[in-house]
Design an enzyme around this catalytic site. Structure first.
Site, short mmCIF file in Angstrom:
data_model
loop_
_atom_site.label_atom_id
_atom_site.label_comp_id
_atom_site.label_asym_id
_atom_site.label_seq_id
_atom_site.Cartn_x
_atom_site.Cartn_y
_atom_site.Cartn_z
CB SER A 270 -1.18 3.46 -10.92
OG SER A 270 -2.44 2.91 -10.59
CE LYS A 271 3.50 0.06 -5.52
NZ LYS A 271 4.09 -1.23 -5.75
#
Ligand code: GLU
Length: 464
Positions: A242-243
């Site tokens: 994820s980010k």
């Protein structure tokens, strides 16, 4: 002949998982002298965008993953899907379903409460001719459902081995929605068949879809392709990427100053390795070495630090001219090409990204540099100023201004002043670059040239 494809849904960025799938398909196609096809799965008009399609095309091109056919757009193929769906209806392998959403929701809820897996109860399969006619007369919206046969489905995934689903585990899933759009599984099978795809190489998230797709292949009597499902990509904490773990989009890496060759090489190793401890490979070498047998089952870990390391390796080993092309968007100053190239050559050793490299290169091109006064405070002594002023004078009188002559002049001056050469070298570097570390001093002087060298030495001597 091998025919593979990448089939992105254009609903956002081109993320690293998609790029990795594209790369493996590309390598497999090139290795086997086959074709690599690009298909845009834009059947969902609420989520698909033109911008996203453009981003995907741009990202693939930037990575150098050139496709041989396409892009094909599923949104332009709706009549084809309908034709095939109606064929299944006419063969008794699919049926119209008029059940309203509310009823299906209700049934789903009941199943959930009873903790049993929900499956459509085939209510519309059992409609009488009369009931059907009346629903048609009332213009009730209808979907087309597949009549899933009660049988075991299995296939041998080239990476995960045998995968099986028992009889009755697959429900009568929808092929065409009420608005006429096809579902993913249906459109995917029709297209993979029509496009002659014989190897389906895609993310493991889709492995649960494959048995459904195989039932469709069987229903149509289509030849079944080989399947290879690529491992998940996780962050270093073993959680879904994820980010938090760094940028997800390939184009963000482009903007952050990564070279496509470095990213490509790094992506290749997210689930595959050529064996031994070989890691740095050109695209041609990867093509040569790639095989699906060496793709891992185990999840891959995306490690930004390692990608950064790869980037610095690639920056170091790239030709200056090639780097210049990638560097241009990052350069805020311009200069004559020969000068740019020598500035790159002297700076590429230490840059981690093209942003670093652009900054390092610009030191040689800018008329003026801004000194970080706080950082270089300890160098700003009156002694250093006097010495560098003297050095500037010595340099001015040089007819030939190059690496050797400047070194000789500096060492000569140090001797006269009865100091160590390093006592001139360090402040001189700070005066010329504003930095305390960097390339060998006399190399950088040669790149900087006589005028800028003298100008900066003098300016440094007068800094407040
Ligand atoms: N559109 C699907 C996706 O982006 C394609 C999956 C497949 O390759 O079959 O995940």
């Amino acid at each position: 002949m091998v025919r593979v494809r990448i089939a992105p849904s254009p609903t956002g960025a081109i993320h690293v998982g998609l790029a990795r799938s594209a790369l493996y398909n590309y390598l497999f196609a090139r290795k086997n002298k086959g074709n690599f096809i690009l298909r845009i799965e834009d059947t969902d008009p609420t989520r698909s965008t033109k911008e996203s399609t453009e981003i995907i095309l741009k990202g693939l091109s930037w990575l150098g993953l050139d496709w041989d056919e396409g892009p094909y757009f599923q949104s332009q193929r709706f009549p084809i899907y309908r034709k095939y769906a109606e064929r299944l209806i006419s063969e008794g392998k699919a049926y119209y379903c008029y059940c309203p959403k509310e009823r299906l929701e209700e049934e789903r809820k009941k199943a959930l409460e009873k903790k049993i897996p929900y499956q459509y109860d085939r209510r519309c399969l059992k409609l009488s001719q009369k009931e059907r006619e009346s629903l048609e007369r009332e213009n009730i919206p209808k979907v087309i459902r597949f009549l899933a046969p009660f049988q075991e489905v299995s296939f041998t995934d080239l990476i995960h081995g045998k995968i099986r689903k028992g009889p009755g585990e697959i429900e009568d899933f929808i092929l065409l929605r009420a608005d006429g759009t096809p579902t993913y599984n249906f459109a995917c099978v029709i297209d993979d068949y029509e496009m002659g795809i014989n190897y389906v190489i895609r993310a493991v998230e889709h492995i649960a879809n494959t048995p459904k797709q195989i039932l469709l292949y069987n229903a149509f009597n289509f030849p079944i392709p080989s399947f290879a499902h690529l491992p998940l990509i996780l962050g270093p904490d073993k959680k879904k990427l994820s980010k938090r773990h760094g940028a997800l989009s390939v184009l963000e890496y482009k903007e952050a100053g990564f070279l496509p060759s470095a990213l490509l090489n790094y992506l290749a190793l997210l689930g595959w390795s050529p064996g031994g401890d070989r890691e740095i490979m050109t695209k041609e070498e990867m093509i040569e070495l790639f095989s699906l047998e060496r793709v891992n089952k185990a999840n891959a870990i995306f490690d930004l630090k390692k990608l950064e390391h790869f980037n610095s390796v690639y920056i170091r080993k790239s030709e200056a001219r090639e780097l210049l092309n990638h560097l241009k968007p990052f350069l805020k100053v311009t200069g004559e090409e020969g000068r740019l190239l020598s500035a790159i050559k002297i700076s590429q050793e230490r840059a981690r990204t093209l942003i670093d490299l652009a900054e390092a290169v610009s030191i040689y091109l800018k008329e003026e540099i801004d000194y970080p006064l706080a950082e270089i405070k300890s160098f700003l002594t009156s002694e250093n100023r006097e010495r560098l002023n003297l050095l500037a004078e010595r340099f001015s009188s040089l007819l030939d201004f190059n690496k050797e002559t400047t070194e000789k002049a500096l060492r000569g001056l140090a001797e006269e002043l009865k100091i160590k050469a390093s006592e001139l070298i360090h402040p001189c570097r700070v005066a010329l670059t504003g930095k305390t570390v960097g390339p060998p001093l006399f190399d950088l002087i040669a790149v900087l040239g006589k005028d800028l060298t003298i100008k900066r030495l003098k300016k440094f001597s007068q800094l407040a």
